[in-house]
Design an enzyme around this catalytic site. Structure first.
Site, PDB file in Angstrom:
ATOM      1  N   CYS A   1      12.826   8.420   3.172  1.00 25.20           N
ATOM      2  CA  CYS A   1      12.343   7.001   3.240  1.00 25.20           C
ATOM      3  C   CYS A   1      11.113   6.712   2.152  1.00 25.20           C
ATOM      4  O   CYS A   1      11.688   7.667   1.189  1.00 25.20           O
ATOM      5  CB  CYS A   1      11.824   6.536   4.420  1.00 25.20           C
TER       6      CYS A   1
ATOM      7  N   CYS B   1       1.164  -2.516   4.589  1.00 22.18           N
ATOM      8  CA  CYS B   1       1.627  -3.375   3.536  1.00 22.18           C
ATOM      9  C   CYS B   1       2.285  -2.736   2.594  1.00 22.18           C
ATOM     10  O   CYS B   1       3.046  -2.978   1.836  1.00 22.18           O
ATOM     11  CB  CYS B   1       0.360  -3.849   2.880  1.00 22.18           C
TER      12      CYS B   1
ATOM     13  N   GLN C   1      -1.967  -6.496  -8.196  1.00 21.26           N
ATOM     14  CA  GLN C   1      -1.171  -7.881  -7.740  1.00 21.26           C
ATOM     15  C   GLN C   1      -1.994  -8.625  -6.857  1.00 21.26           C
ATOM     16  O   GLN C   1      -1.886  -9.548  -6.884  1.00 21.26           O
ATOM     17  CB  GLN C   1       0.354  -7.176  -7.214  1.00 21.26           C
TER      18      GLN C   1
END
Ligand code: ZN
Length: 393
Positions: free
Chosen positions: A351, A197, A81
């Site tokens: 998480c 990120c 991406q």
């Protein structure tokens, strides 16, 4: 402030080189002398990821004679991406190799040096020693501090950049002429405070905005033109579409580049210095971490647990563990999550990778949920080990 060129000119350009670089050669400030300096330059790009991709491609196209690329990772689908140096056809290959292949395709007249390895305290000085200038495209604080320290110890300039969601920053750190990264950021952020990120996301094209600034600065330093970003921090906001610069002064008390340095060699352990996990979280997680297999067995046995996903809603939408209730970590830190937790069930937190859930676990344990646990490796481990049919990110 202008600085003298970092590199002496090569003796000559070949006919092919003159043809290729003609649009540089006709810029008076660059000209033949500048292009010969680029030819003679040795630049290392740390990381062939988001920032490394545009940086390597433009450095190659510009004719930097020797381009080093160091990366230990392999190309993953989630890289494509934004990491435009890699291709569908290089999925699974080492990033350093994949990047080198693209660089050779862009410019066969330059040399590419592949360092398919992780930068560490044992190899960094030797590797940096081979180059005139470093472009830092790393994405974690431990490596960032190590890059800074090695550059200062060797007296080398480096061009730093960082990106997150829509925000970017860039600067040139060169302790002989200005501040270092530690002058700007003396301490790493508290663990868990600044998401990476991988946790927070990044707009792909932001990599090009910041990576191109880094190349711009590299070319200026190598050829000695313009005003380098030494002593200035460039701050870019892609949503506002604004660039601003703020002055950064050299800190006379900087432990590395100040008047009485206390750091005179590389630190023993940069991971520990930057503490991926806070002390409370480490303590809480010490005897209260279960594996994804443990979680699966608990679910299969029908145990009465309350599974909490502490990630953000966007992440939950991408993929979630069946039966998990979403309560983002922020609600644990401000205390509002506690009233949502049942008193009569065992609390199981997870998480993405186990860092944020450890932070939340510390809060939950402090609130009296003694048998609460968290899942080591998080949903990434769940996808890899329990249900590979789920998407990962
Ligand atoms: Zn400093």
């Amino acid at each position: 402030m202008s600085l003298p060129p970092l590199v002496e000119p090569a003796p000559e350009l070949t006919r092919d080189e003159v043809n290729r670089y003609s649009r540089h050669l006709i810029i008076p400030d660059v000209g033949m002398a500048g292009q010969k300096r680029l030819k003679n330059s040795r630049v290392l790009c740390v990381g062939a990821g988001g920032l490394g991709s545009p940086a390597l491609m433009y450095l190659a196209a510009a004719g930097v004679g020797t381009l080093g690329v160091i990366d230990f990772d392999v190309v993953d689908e989630s890289n494509l991406q934004r990491q435009v140096i890699h291709r569908q056809s290089t999925l699974g290959l080492p990033k350093a190799e994949s990047a080198a292949a693209t660089v050779r395709e862009i410019n066969p007249l330059i040399d590419v040096v592949v360092h398919n390895t992780a930068l560490d305290r044992d190899n960094i000085l030797e590797i940096f020693g081979q180059y005139d200038l470093i472009v830092d495209g790393t994405d974690n604080f431990a490596t960032r501090y190590m890059v800074n320290d090695a550059a200062v110890l060797l007296g080398k300039p480096y061009v730093w950049g960082s990106i997150y969601r829509f925000d970017g920053q860039a600067s040139v750190f060169w302790s002989e002429h200005g501040p270092c990264y530690r002058c700007l950021y003396p301490e790493p952020p508290p663990p868990g405070m600044v998401p990476s990120c991988a946790e927070g996301g990044v707009l792909g094209v932001l990599c090009a905005s910041i990576g191109s600034i880094q190349v711009n600065e590299a070319i200026k330093l190598l050829t000695g033109i313009g005003e380098p970003l030494v002593g200035r921090l460039m701050i870019y906001d892609a949503l506002e579409m604004s660039y601003r610069t703020v002055k950064v002064r050299k800190d006379p008390d900087c432990p590395l580049c100040g008047e009485n340095p206390t750091i005179t060699e590389l630190m023993e352990d940069y991971e520990a210095f930057c503490g991926a996990v806070s002390e409370e979280a480490t303590l809480a997680a010490k005897e209260s971490t279960i594996s994804v297999h443990d979680l699966k067995s608990m679910q299969d046995r029908g145990e009465d647990i309350f599974l909490v996903d502490v990630r953000e809603p966007n992440e939950y939408e991408i993929v979630s563990i069946p039966g998990a209730t979403l309560i983002p970590k922020g609600e644990f830190l401000n205390g509002s999550a506690l009233e949502k937790l049942p008193q009569d069930k065992q609390i199981v937190l997870h998480c993405k990778s186990g860092v944020r859930s450890a932070e939340a676990l510390a809060v939950v344990k402090n609130a009296g949920f003694g048998d609460a646990v968290h899942v080591g490796g998080g949903i990434v481990a769940w996808v890899n080990q329990i249900d590979p049919s789920l998407p990962s990110y």
